[in-house]
Design a protein around this motif. Structure first.
Motif, PDB file in Angstrom:
ATOM      1  N   LYS A  32       3.336 -16.108  -1.161  1.00  0.00           N
ATOM      2  CA  LYS A  32       4.421 -17.003  -0.730  1.00  0.00           C
ATOM      3  C   LYS A  32       5.542 -16.208  -0.029  1.00  0.00           C
ATOM      4  O   LYS A  32       6.077 -16.628   0.985  1.00  0.00           O
ATOM      5  N   LYS A  33       5.857 -15.049  -0.571  1.00  0.00           N
ATOM      6  CA  LYS A  33       7.003 -14.300  -0.044  1.00  0.00           C
ATOM      7  C   LYS A  33       6.655 -13.418   1.155  1.00  0.00           C
ATOM      8  O   LYS A  33       7.496 -13.167   2.003  1.00  0.00           O
ATOM      9  N   THR A  34       5.422 -12.900   1.175  1.00  0.00           N
ATOM     10  CA  THR A  34       5.078 -11.933   2.242  1.00  0.00           C
ATOM     11  C   THR A  34       3.972 -12.439   3.162  1.00  0.00           C
ATOM     12  O   THR A  34       3.722 -11.831   4.203  1.00  0.00           O
ATOM     13  N   GLY A  35       3.276 -13.497   2.718  1.00  0.00           N
ATOM     14  CA  GLY A  35       2.116 -13.963   3.487  1.00  0.00           C
ATOM     15  C   GLY A  35       0.859 -13.167   3.157  1.00  0.00           C
ATOM     16  O   GLY A  35      -0.190 -13.376   3.763  1.00  0.00           O
ATOM     17  N   GLU A  40      -3.907  -6.900  -0.092  1.00  0.00           N
ATOM     18  CA  GLU A  40      -3.572  -6.695   1.327  1.00  0.00           C
ATOM     19  C   GLU A  40      -2.338  -5.811   1.483  1.00  0.00           C
ATOM     20  O   GLU A  40      -2.280  -4.969   2.380  1.00  0.00           O
ATOM     21  N   ILE A  41      -1.375  -5.982   0.589  1.00  0.00           N
ATOM     22  CA  ILE A  41      -0.165  -5.138   0.650  1.00  0.00           C
ATOM     23  C   ILE A  41      -0.541  -3.674   0.385  1.00  0.00           C
ATOM     24  O   ILE A  41      -0.151  -2.763   1.109  1.00  0.00           O
ATOM     25  N   ALA A  42      -1.366  -3.457  -0.656  1.00  0.00           N
ATOM     26  CA  ALA A  42      -1.753  -2.086  -1.019  1.00  0.00           C
ATOM     27  C   ALA A  42      -2.586  -1.446   0.093  1.00  0.00           C
ATOM     28  O   ALA A  42      -2.389  -0.277   0.440  1.00  0.00           O
ATOM     29  N   ALA A  43      -3.503  -2.219   0.668  1.00  0.00           N
ATOM     30  CA  ALA A  43      -4.341  -1.687   1.746  1.00  0.00           C
ATOM     31  C   ALA A  43      -3.470  -1.326   2.945  1.00  0.00           C
ATOM     32  O   ALA A  43      -3.628  -0.252   3.550  1.00  0.00           O
ATOM     33  N   HIS A  44      -2.540  -2.208   3.275  1.00  0.00           N
ATOM     34  CA  HIS A  44      -1.635  -1.952   4.408  1.00  0.00           C
ATOM     35  C   HIS A  44      -0.825  -0.676   4.152  1.00  0.00           C
ATOM     36  O   HIS A  44      -0.619   0.135   5.059  1.00  0.00           O
ATOM     37  N   ALA A  45      -0.416  -0.491   2.914  1.00  0.00           N
ATOM     38  CA  ALA A  45       0.402   0.683   2.564  1.00  0.00           C
ATOM     39  C   ALA A  45      -0.341   1.989   2.818  1.00  0.00           C
ATOM     40  O   ALA A  45       0.274   3.006   3.122  1.00  0.00           O
ATOM     41  N   GLY A 138       6.574   3.765  -3.522  1.00  0.00           N
ATOM     42  CA  GLY A 138       7.469   3.709  -2.354  1.00  0.00           C
ATOM     43  C   GLY A 138       6.743   3.146  -1.143  1.00  0.00           C
ATOM     44  O   GLY A 138       7.258   2.278  -0.437  1.00  0.00           O
ATOM     45  N   LYS A 139       5.516   3.608  -0.918  1.00  0.00           N
ATOM     46  CA  LYS A 139       4.744   3.140   0.235  1.00  0.00           C
ATOM     47  C   LYS A 139       4.382   1.657   0.094  1.00  0.00           C
ATOM     48  O   LYS A 139       4.446   0.890   1.055  1.00  0.00           O
ATOM     49  N   GLY A 140       3.994   1.277  -1.110  1.00  0.00           N
ATOM     50  CA  GLY A 140       3.576  -0.114  -1.359  1.00  0.00           C
ATOM     51  C   GLY A 140       4.723  -1.093  -1.132  1.00  0.00           C
ATOM     52  O   GLY A 140       4.546  -2.147  -0.504  1.00  0.00           O
ATOM     53  N   TYR A 141       5.905  -0.723  -1.610  1.00  0.00           N
ATOM     54  CA  TYR A 141       7.056  -1.626  -1.427  1.00  0.00           C
ATOM     55  C   TYR A 141       7.517  -1.659   0.025  1.00  0.00           C
ATOM     56  O   TYR A 141       7.990  -2.687   0.504  1.00  0.00           O
ATOM     57  N   ALA A 142       7.368  -0.536   0.726  1.00  0.00           N
ATOM     58  CA  ALA A 142       7.704  -0.539   2.159  1.00  0.00           C
ATOM     59  C   ALA A 142       6.760  -1.497   2.895  1.00  0.00           C
ATOM     60  O   ALA A 142       7.188  -2.257   3.774  1.00  0.00           O
ATOM     61  N   ALA A 143       5.477  -1.472   2.508  1.00  0.00           N
ATOM     62  CA  ALA A 143       4.496  -2.370   3.136  1.00  0.00           C
ATOM     63  C   ALA A 143       4.836  -3.833   2.836  1.00  0.00           C
ATOM     64  O   ALA A 143       4.749  -4.705   3.707  1.00  0.00           O
ATOM     65  N   ALA A 144       5.264  -4.093   1.590  1.00  0.00           N
ATOM     66  CA  ALA A 144       5.634  -5.466   1.215  1.00  0.00           C
ATOM     67  C   ALA A 144       6.842  -5.927   2.035  1.00  0.00           C
ATOM     68  O   ALA A 144       6.896  -7.067   2.512  1.00  0.00           O
ATOM     69  N   LEU A 145       7.802  -5.027   2.226  1.00  0.00           N
ATOM     70  CA  LEU A 145       8.992  -5.378   3.012  1.00  0.00           C
ATOM     71  C   LEU A 145       8.606  -5.645   4.464  1.00  0.00           C
ATOM     72  O   LEU A 145       9.085  -6.602   5.086  1.00  0.00           O
ATOM     73  N   ALA A 273      -1.649  -0.746  -7.544  1.00  0.00           N
ATOM     74  CA  ALA A 273      -2.597  -1.218  -6.517  1.00  0.00           C
ATOM     75  C   ALA A 273      -2.642  -0.215  -5.358  1.00  0.00           C
ATOM     76  O   ALA A 273      -3.710   0.156  -4.877  1.00  0.00           O
ATOM     77  N   THR A 274      -1.470   0.249  -4.937  1.00  0.00           N
ATOM     78  CA  THR A 274      -1.435   1.187  -3.803  1.00  0.00           C
ATOM     79  C   THR A 274      -2.081   2.516  -4.182  1.00  0.00           C
ATOM     80  O   THR A 274      -2.843   3.099  -3.404  1.00  0.00           O
TER      81      THR A 274
END
Ligand code: PYL
Length: 282
Positions: A32-35, A40-45, A138-145, A273-274
């Motif tokens: 809901k918040k990031t789409g 997906e967030i962890a993979a992107h990170a 740090g990387k995971g939250y940057a990806a979420a942002l 997850a990351t």
């Protein structure tokens, strides 16, 4: 106004006991918040395609460690529930410490996850790759942002806390093309991070020395420090987005309802997850 350093806060059972039962709910909240999902967030990170992470190649063991302040009841089980939710075969060893490591290897685990009071790591036994929870967080939250605000290119982000989590976030944000401003109560620590990044990445990090005015100026914030409730009503703008790996949460309780839809915060999920996706890279 800010108190406390940014050394790792030790989790308590009450911080993590709900994780397993609420993973589905938390995943929906992230969507809901990031789409995007937790996977997906962890993979992107870690710069991989989520569908390309071959979970079948890995068996992950979480080994409780009794050294230092000892085992946190429910910690290993919570980590296992997250790794299992991502689709990996996972188990918590019956034994802890060295016997647990032996058990994990005897049961053919190829990724081991262990945490003591200073470090939480995932080790890939095939590749030797070590993933550190602080950096991964740090990387995971940057990806979420980045997902939450649909791209960070040339956007200004304030990182509060220049420890390992803040450093991981800084490196990830630079990779995403953001402008990074760093504040730490310990100015020397912030300066060290700035100098290291400038030397290694040839990139200019801005130091913020007054937290209150930094918070007023920024609408994208990474709360990577353990200070409680320093983000106040006067810092909240219509476009504010906060991602908060820091424990406890740096947002004043009174304004939580105002920022809830633009806030990401959890005790373990995004970091674990990351790190497991990072460790699984071949
Ligand atoms: C890994 C977390 C993230 C935030 N704080 C960190 C923490 O609580 N570290 C201590 C972990 C100790 C785990 C204990 C066990 O149960 O195996 N040795």
């Amino acid at each position: 106004m800010l108190q406390g350093d940014d050394s790792m806060t030790r989790l308590k059972t009450e911080d993590i006991c709900h994780i397993d039962a609420k993973l589905g709910e938390y995943n929906d909240e992230l969507v809901k918040k990031t789409g995007h999902t937790l996977s997906e967030i962890a993979a992107h990170a870690v710069d991989v395609e989520e569908k390309n992470v071959n979970r079948k190649l890995h068996k992950v063991a979480i080994i409780p460690m009794s050294c230092g302040q000892g085992i946190i009841e429910g910690f290993s089980e919570s980590v296992a529930s997250i790794v299992n939710f991502l689709g990996f075969k996972t188990f918590v060893t019956i034994h802890h410490d060295a016997s647990g490591i032996a058990e994990a290897i005897e049961k053919s685990a190829n990724i081991l996850m262990i945490a003591d009071d200073d470090r939480f790591i995932a080790v890939n036994l095939r590749t030797g790759r070590i993933s550190d929870n602080s950096k991964a967080t740090g990387k995971g939250y940057a990806a979420a942002l980045e997902f939450m605000c649909q791209g960070l290119k040339q956007k200004r982000v304030l990182i509060v806390g220049a420890g390992q989590v803040g450093a991981g976030a800084t490196e990830a944000l630079i990779h995403m093309g953001a402008q990074v401003d760093v504040y730490d109560l310990n100015l020397e620590k912030a300066k060290k991070l700035k100098e290291r990044i400038e030397e290694e990445k040839n990139y200019s990090v801005k130091l913020e020395t007054d937290l209150d005015s930094a918070l007023v100026k920024h609408s994208l914030i990474i709360d990577a420090c353990p200070a409680l409730g320093y983000i106040q009503k006067r810092h909240i703008t219509d476009d504010i987005m906060i991602v908060a790996p820091g424990i406890p949460l740096g947002i004043n309780q009174n304004i939580l309802p105002q920022v809830y839809n633009r806030l990401i915060h959890d005790p373990l999920q995004i970091g674990v997850a990351t790190m497991v996706f990072d460790a699984s890279i071949i």
